[in-house]
Design an enzyme around this catalytic site. Sequence first.
Site, PDB file in Angstrom:
ATOM      1  N   GLY A  94       0.873  -1.285   0.100  1.00 26.45           N
ATOM      2  CA  GLY A  94       0.085  -0.099   0.043  1.00 26.45           C
ATOM      3  C   GLY A  94       0.759   1.084   0.055  1.00 26.45           C
ATOM      4  N   ASP A 316       0.139   0.561  13.145  1.00 29.33           N
ATOM      5  CA  ASP A 316       0.506  -0.823  12.934  1.00 29.33           C
ATOM      6  C   ASP A 316       0.740  -1.861  13.914  1.00 29.33           C
ATOM      7  OD1 ASP A 316       0.328  -0.236   9.995  1.00 29.33           O
ATOM      8  OD2 ASP A 316       2.578   0.169  10.177  1.00 29.33           O
TER       9      ASP A 316
HETATM   10  C1  S3P Z   1       2.636   3.695   6.024  1.00 31.41           C
HETATM   11  C2  S3P Z   1       1.689   4.292   6.616  1.00 31.41           C
HETATM   12  C3  S3P Z   1       0.475   3.835   7.486  1.00 31.41           C
HETATM   13  C4  S3P Z   1       1.155   2.216   7.700  1.00 31.41           C
HETATM   14  C5  S3P Z   1       1.764   1.648   6.457  1.00 31.41           C
HETATM   15  C6  S3P Z   1       3.079   2.460   6.496  1.00 31.41           C
HETATM   16  C7  S3P Z   1       3.849   4.695   5.623  1.00 31.41           C
HETATM   17  O1  S3P Z   1      -0.441   3.615   6.789  1.00 31.41           O
HETATM   18  O2  S3P Z   1      -0.118   1.677   8.386  1.00 31.41           O
HETATM   19  O3  S3P Z   1       2.043   0.231   7.231  1.00 31.41           O
HETATM   20  O4  S3P Z   1       4.928   4.163   5.312  1.00 31.41           O
HETATM   21  O5  S3P Z   1       3.562   5.716   5.107  1.00 31.41           O
HETATM   22  P1  S3P Z   1      -1.370   4.880   6.644  1.00 31.41           P
HETATM   23  O6  S3P Z   1      -0.748   5.983   6.009  1.00 31.41           O
HETATM   24  O7  S3P Z   1      -2.626   4.408   5.642  1.00 31.41           O
HETATM   25  O8  S3P Z   1      -1.924   4.946   7.925  1.00 31.41           O
END
Ligand code: S3P
Length: 428
Positions: A94, A316
Site C-alpha cells: 500500500g 501498525d
Molecule cells: C505507512 C503508513 C501507514 C502504515 C503503513 C506504512 C507509511 O499507513 O499503516 O504500514 O510508510 O507511510 P496509513 O498512512 O494508511 O496510515
Amino acid sequence: MELKVEPKSKLQGQVKVPGDKSISHRAVMLGSLAEGQTEVKGFLTGEDCLSTVRAFEQLGVKIEGVGEERMIIHGCGLNGLTEPDNVLDLGNSGTTTRLMLGMLAGQDFYSVVTGDDSLRGRPMARVTDPVSQMGGQFKGRDDANLLPITVVGGQNLKSLTYQSPVASAQVKSSILLAGLYAKGVTKVVEPAKSRDHTERMLEYFGADITVDGLTVSVTGKPKLKGKKVIVPGDISSAAFIMVAGLITDDSRIVLENVGLNPTRAGVITALEKMDANLELINEREVNGEPIADVVVKSSQLQATTIEGDLIPLLIDEIPILAVAATQAEGKTIIKDAEELRVKETDRIAAMVKELRKLGVEVTERKDGLEIVGPQEIKGGVNCLSYHDHRVAMSLAIAGLIAEQPLKIEEADCINISFPGFKQLLTDL
Ligand code: S3P
C-alpha cells in the site's frame, strides 16, 4: 508455508530487527528522484520494499547491491524517470502504491499500477482525489478508487492546500510527492500527526519543507541531492519481539538500533502505560531519525485505553497490542482505530476472530476492540493469517504463551516486513 509455534519461556538475548519499512521505501523513492548517488545501509529486504525497488527499476533507475549491506541508487533527477514498458505490479504494498500514484501524476509519461488481491481491494481515492485536484489524471474502477489504475502523466500539476480527513502518512506523502512537481507551495493539513519520515527525508535530501503543527508544506521543483541513508531497525517489527519478552516468563531481550521517531513510537507510550518493564538506552540520531536500544523484561501488564491522537502513532502495532492486552489486568480498550479495517486485511475482524479461536473473550467495536485480562490462551488450533504479515506475527507471539502449540496457515506473508522473524525468535 505453515508456522508452528510452541509455548516458550525465558526468551533471552540481544538481537537486531530488520530495517524500517517506511524509511526503506522512501530511501528508494527519493534516491531515485535525486541527482547523484544515494547509498543505503540497513535496507529492508522484505517483499514490500522489493516491490518499490522493482518499480523504480522499471522506471529506468539503476539500483545496485539490493540488500542490507550497501545498496546504491543512481538517481535520475526529478524529471529523469522513463516510461515503464509494462504494468507496475506493486504486490501487497500500500505504501509503494499510494506514494507512487502521487509521484507518477507528475511524470511526463503514461503508467499503469496494479497489485495483489488484497491491494486491489484497498481504497486509493484517498490519494487519487486530492492529486486530481492538483491536475493529476487517473482512470480506474470505482472512479479511480481501485487498482488497476492508469496514470496519464504529462500534466502541469498545480499546488494545493489539502485538509486531509484521515491521519495517514501515505496520503500526506502522496500529495507531498505530487507537490514536488507543482509550481509553488503544496500544503497538507492532517487531523492528527501521522508518521513524518517523508518530510524528514525530503528535507535531508535538500527540499524546502516547513512543518507547522499539523501542517506540512513543500515547495515544488526542488533539486534533490543523493545522500547516505542509514535505515534504523523497524519499531513495528521490534514491537512483536518486545511483547514476546513482556508476556513470557523469565525473559530479558535487548533490541539494538530501534527507530524511535516520536511519530512512530506510540507503542512505547502504550506499553509504558501498561506498566511494561521497558528501558531505552544508547539514545542517538542517524540521518535525522532518533534511535535507541530497547531492553524489555517479563512484566505483569496492566490494562489501559488506547485512543485518539495516539492511534496514528501506533497504527501498525494494534494487532500485537491486542495480544498484550490478553495478559493485562483489567479492561483494555482500543478505539478510534477504524483505519485498521482498510489495512492489508480488516485487522479488527481478523484479530477478533483468531483470538476467539484461541479461547480469548474479545468484544469487537466498530473502531477497535476491548479485552478484559488476564486470560488464558488455549491454542491447539490452526489460525489464519488472512495473508496479513502483522496478523500472522501477532498470532505467533500469542502462541508463545498458549497452553497447546498452534499453527498459523499461510504465514509466508511474514516476509512482507520481517524476513528472519522465525529465526530471530528461535535464536532467543
Ligand atoms: C505507512 C503508513 C501507514 C502504515 C503503513 C506504512 C507509511 O499507513 O499503516 O504500514 O510508510 O507511510 P496509513 O498512512 O494508511 O496510515
